[in-house]
Design an enzyme around this catalytic site. Structure first.
Site, PDB file in Angstrom:
ATOM      1  N   HIS A 537      24.628  64.605  40.629  1.00 23.27           N
ATOM      2  CA  HIS A 537      24.511  63.775  39.337  1.00 23.27           C
ATOM      3  C   HIS A 537      24.833  64.654  38.230  1.00 23.27           C
ATOM      4  CE1 HIS A 537      20.834  61.190  40.971  1.00 23.27           C
ATOM      5  NE2 HIS A 537      21.976  60.817  41.335  1.00 23.27           N
TER       6      HIS A 537
HETATM    7  C1  LIG Z   1      27.281  60.375  46.538  1.00 27.17           C
HETATM    8  C2  LIG Z   1      26.602  59.979  45.398  1.00 27.17           C
HETATM    9  C3  LIG Z   1      25.628  58.879  45.320  1.00 27.17           C
HETATM   10  C4  LIG Z   1      25.117  58.547  44.306  1.00 27.17           C
HETATM   11  N1  LIG Z   1      24.250  57.596  44.221  1.00 27.17           N
HETATM   12  C5  LIG Z   1      23.507  56.977  43.079  1.00 27.17           C
HETATM   13  C6  LIG Z   1      22.616  56.167  43.287  1.00 27.17           C
HETATM   14  O1  LIG Z   1      22.114  55.486  44.282  1.00 27.17           O
HETATM   15  N2  LIG Z   1      22.074  55.674  41.704  1.00 27.17           N
HETATM   16  C7  LIG Z   1      22.533  56.280  40.817  1.00 27.17           C
HETATM   17  O2  LIG Z   1      21.950  55.746  39.929  1.00 27.17           O
HETATM   18  N3  LIG Z   1      23.404  57.219  40.558  1.00 27.17           N
HETATM   19  C8  LIG Z   1      23.999  57.812  41.864  1.00 27.17           C
HETATM   20  N4  LIG Z   1      24.935  58.452  41.824  1.00 27.17           N
HETATM   21  C9  LIG Z   1      25.524  59.023  40.366  1.00 27.17           C
HETATM   22  C10 LIG Z   1      26.272  57.626  39.583  1.00 27.17           C
HETATM   23  O3  LIG Z   1      26.978  57.045  40.619  1.00 27.17           O
HETATM   24  C11 LIG Z   1      27.078  58.393  38.648  1.00 27.17           C
HETATM   25  O4  LIG Z   1      26.643  59.415  38.002  1.00 27.17           O
HETATM   26  C12 LIG Z   1      27.938  57.571  37.763  1.00 27.17           C
HETATM   27  O5  LIG Z   1      28.693  56.542  38.664  1.00 27.17           O
HETATM   28  C13 LIG Z   1      28.924  58.390  36.878  1.00 27.17           C
HETATM   29  O6  LIG Z   1      29.577  57.384  36.290  1.00 27.17           O
HETATM   30  P1  LIG Z   1      30.657  57.837  35.379  1.00 27.17           P
HETATM   31  O7  LIG Z   1      31.334  56.221  34.694  1.00 27.17           O
HETATM   32  O8  LIG Z   1      30.426  58.794  34.203  1.00 27.17           O
HETATM   33  O9  LIG Z   1      31.891  58.332  36.134  1.00 27.17           O
HETATM   34  P2  LIG Z   1      32.740  57.397  37.342  1.00 27.17           P
HETATM   35  O10 LIG Z   1      31.876  56.584  37.907  1.00 27.17           O
HETATM   36  O11 LIG Z   1      32.730  58.584  38.411  1.00 27.17           O
HETATM   37  O12 LIG Z   1      34.033  57.204  36.749  1.00 27.17           O
HETATM   38  C14 LIG Z   1      35.025  57.877  36.495  1.00 27.17           C
HETATM   39  C15 LIG Z   1      36.494  57.069  36.797  1.00 27.17           C
HETATM   40  O13 LIG Z   1      37.390  57.748  36.114  1.00 27.17           O
HETATM   41  C16 LIG Z   1      38.542  57.997  37.079  1.00 27.17           C
HETATM   42  N5  LIG Z   1      39.194  59.072  36.617  1.00 27.17           N
HETATM   43  C17 LIG Z   1      38.987  60.366  36.528  1.00 27.17           C
HETATM   44  N6  LIG Z   1      39.871  61.088  36.104  1.00 27.17           N
HETATM   45  C18 LIG Z   1      40.880  60.404  35.835  1.00 27.17           C
HETATM   46  C19 LIG Z   1      42.149  60.724  35.199  1.00 27.17           C
HETATM   47  N7  LIG Z   1      42.594  61.634  34.849  1.00 27.17           N
HETATM   48  N8  LIG Z   1      42.941  59.598  35.039  1.00 27.17           N
HETATM   49  C20 LIG Z   1      42.806  58.255  35.501  1.00 27.17           C
HETATM   50  N9  LIG Z   1      41.436  58.046  35.892  1.00 27.17           N
HETATM   51  C21 LIG Z   1      40.671  59.022  35.974  1.00 27.17           C
HETATM   52  C22 LIG Z   1      38.043  58.028  38.273  1.00 27.17           C
HETATM   53  O14 LIG Z   1      38.728  57.818  39.336  1.00 27.17           O
HETATM   54  C23 LIG Z   1      36.756  57.055  38.166  1.00 27.17           C
HETATM   55  O15 LIG Z   1      37.022  55.843  38.536  1.00 27.17           O
HETATM   56  C24 LIG Z   1      25.448  59.121  42.895  1.00 27.17           C
HETATM   57  C25 LIG Z   1      26.913  59.683  42.832  1.00 27.17           C
HETATM   58  C26 LIG Z   1      27.177  60.048  44.142  1.00 27.17           C
HETATM   59  C27 LIG Z   1      28.443  61.204  43.982  1.00 27.17           C
END
Ligand SMILES: Cc1cc2nc3c(=O)[nH]c(=O)nc-3n(C[C@H](O)[C@H](O)[C@H](O)COP(=O)(O)OP(=O)(O)OC[C@H]3O[C@@H](n4cnc5c(N)ncnc54)[C@H](O)[C@@H]3O)c2cc1C
Length: 605
Positions: A537
């Protein structure tokens, strides 16, 4: 070495099994011309980016482009039991990041490093996570507001959660005022009770906990959590928000596009991005704004590569500093976790690995989308408890996940080595659980005190950043885990678990701590430093703060300090990590970010 042979075999088997159960439809994606100009560029289609892009494209006059590094999600991502499919190293749907060697933790991990999963796929981490949907409580958001982030208090953000949700779960009547049926995100209760569920619940009750809806205002208690599934299939943020709207002529998604830099003009305005696609460097331009939704690891990395960050660090890597912003990549917070204190049982069947492999499980999933394949593998339920770390007894400071499987259920072949434990530890501790019936209780510190960082390894955008969560650098986190262990020992010894399941704690000492007296505080402190690791997280690396806070990176309107036309909207902006899983709050941040942009460009919701 062996892992590089085993992981592809496991993934291949999951793909084959999932393909027999699921019909996939691909996302509509585009191939852009060079130097495409749009109104808004959103970098990343994860939990926040999908929401932002879809909401902005509600204005038919705005052209919105999503650039996503990953590609189409695979069939195994849709079947909840295979939630961990991309966790193993070597998956193309994962960035396969490794966290830096830890000084205060990970003593039983290879090189004191550990695997750090992040989704590299359309949907981002929401396409590989466990789908648990918990919003965060009143205190989480009121604290953000007290830190100077006006408009982020619980009462202000609650309507955004209602706007998100299409609630189909079991709490619809009793907790009606906390749920809505009008949003794009399907939230369901778990569609299957494990043979362990009644014992899990009875143990919670025996300890005086209440059965609660974690998305109401009462978080302390127990229950099987709600999931982001739709008719028993994973619904990632992009499934809910992007896919149904890609027919809009003003919303485009280009996959396989790794953004390497934000282009900033002489007037300190973000005007576009550079990205790599099919091995070629390309550009896209934004008339209005560039929005980084690349997550808590890659958004700060992109700011740094673009010359926004601590100037000394930028100079070390030969990057010309455009804005000296010392907070970029700092303040990294994660729910440091102990993955699996284990109990063997003599009653009840139900090894989760075996259960999902039966023909009955496949039939139940194929015909009714229920059975053990419809929930994250082995997942039974969650206890959220206040152990006094937070003085407010209504606020949880530990989350326990009850799993009907042991860490060694796979004989140490997949899960433990991928997490990063050493071969010696796996031989001496994990493998001894193989072939035994049991359960484990995962625990995560919800109010971590340690702070880490994300910094550049080099100025090459293809190099992974240095991710250093600095786990257990603040001994308060060791104290929290020690308290959590003491509580879980009482839980494991409840009549419900001891007599109902014949539960007996697997009390073998772990390597590195064998010289310490069994069950002493010193033994458990040693255990924690050897066995605890990431809760997956990461957050808070582009901290939202008022201008008076020198560590802030974005304003409460999510604008990057010192540069016009640039926002960060994802888990990295949390000033303080929420005391729950991060996906739901991150999607809420997407909703809030989109409405702030609409306000700033005078387009009402
Ligand atoms: C194994 C695991 C299990 C989890 N389980 C849960 C759960 O059950 N419930 C919960 O609430 N949370 C859970 N989490 C945490 C939660 O899913 C994440 O904290 C949340 O999805 C993060 O969202 P975000 O939008 O910040 O990033 P992300 O969802 O990671 O989105 C970032 C996006 O940007 C893209 N990206 C990155 N760099 C670039 C670049 N340079 N150029 C173009 N694209 C790029 C990536 O490919 C990705 O698609 C879990 C996390 C993990 C790893």
């Amino acid at each position: 070495m062996l892992q590089h042979l085993i992981n592809p075999l496991v993934l291949g088997a999951l793909t084959a099994l999932a393909s027999s159960l699921i019909t996939m439809t691909a996302y509509r994606t585009v191939t852009l011309e060079q130097d495409q100009v749009v109104d808004f560029i959103v970098v990343g289609s994860g939990s926040a980016g999908s929401v932002v892009a879809s909401r902005l494209s509600e204005n038919p006059n705005w052209e919105v482009l999503v650039l996503e590094a990953g590609g189409q999600p695979p069939p195994e991502s849709k079947v909840p039991a295979f939630a961990a499919y991309a966790i193993g190293a070597d998956s193309e749907y994962n960035y396969n990041y490794i966290i830096a060697p830890q000084r205060h933790a990970l003593l039983n991990f290879r090189n004191q490093e550990s695997f750090f999963p992040r989704g590299k796929v359309i949907g981002g981490t929401s396409a590989i996570n466990y789908m648990i949907f918990i919003r965060g409580n009143r205190k989480d958001f009121d604290t953000w507001a007290e830190m100077g982030n006006t408009g982020w208090d619980y009462d202000s953000i609650m309507p955004l959660y209602m706007k998100m949700e299409n609630y189909k779960g079991k709490h619809a009547k009793k907790y009606a005022k906390y749920h809505s049926q009008t949003g794009p995100l399907s939230v369901e209760s778990m569609r299957w009770d494990s043979p362990f569920t009644k014992y899990f619940k009875a143990a919670g009750k025996e300890l005086g906990l209440e059965e609660v809806d974690f998305n109401s205002e009462k978080h302390v208690g127990y229950n099987a959590p709600d999931l982001t599934t739709n008719n028993g299939e994973r619904q990632s943020a992009s499934d809910a928000y992007l896919k149904p709207n890609l027919h809009r002529s003003n919303l485009r998604l280009q996959a396989g596009s790794l953004v390497t830099k934000v282009i900033i003009d002489r007037n300190l305005r973000a005007i576009g991005v550079e990205y790599i696609r099919d091995g070629k460097m390309r550009r896209a331009f934004a008339r209005k704004e560039v929005i980084l939704s690349a997550g808590a690891i890659d958004s700060p990395k992109l700011l740094l590569l673009s010359g926004i960050g601590p100037k000394q660090q930028l100079r070390t890597h030969g990057i010309h500093p455009i804005v000296d912003l010392k907070g970029v990549g700092q303040n990294l917070q994660d729910h440091v976790a102990l993955p699996g204190l284990t109990w063997f049982i003599t009653k009840n069947s139900g090894n989760a690995v075996q259960l999902i492999l039966t023909p009955e499980a496949r039939r139940a999933y194929r015909t009714k989308r229920n059975g053990p394949l419809s929930v994250p593998m082995g997942f039974v339920g969650i206890y959220m408890v206040n152990l006094g770390v937070d003085p407010d007894p209504s606020v949880q400071d530990v989350q326990y996940r009850f799993l009907s499987v042991t860490l060694g259920a796979d004989f140490g072949l997949v899960v433990a080595p991928n997490y990063g434990y050493t071969d010696e530890l796996i031989r001496d501790y994990v493998k001894k659980q193989g072939g035994r019936r049991g359960f484990m209780i995962f625990m995560g510190v919800m109010r971590p005190a340690s702070r880490g960082s994300v910094t550049l390894r080099s100025k090459n955008p293809l190099d992974p950043p240095v991710i250093d969560p600095n786990f257990l650098s603040n001994s308060a986190d060791v104290d929290s885990l020690l308290k959590s262990i003491r509580y879980v020992m009482v839980l494991g010894n409840t009549t419900a678990l001891r007599e109902g399941l014949g539960a007996k704690f697997f009390d073998q000492k772990v390597l590195g701590c064998k010289h310490l007296a069994h069950d002493s505080d010193d033994y458990w402190r040693c255990y924690i430093r050897h066995m605890a690791g990431s809760g997956a997280h990461p957050s808070s690396t582009c901290k939202m703060a008022p201008s008076s806070d020198p560590d802030g990176v974005v304003s409460p309107r999510l604008k990057v300090r010192g540069v016009a036309g640039l926002r960060v909207i994802d888990a990295s902006i949390m000033p303080l990590i929420t005391g729950t899983n991060l996906a739901a709050p991150t999607m809420m941040i997407g909703e809030k970010g989109a409405s702030l942009i609409k306000e700033d460009w005078s387009y009402g919701d």
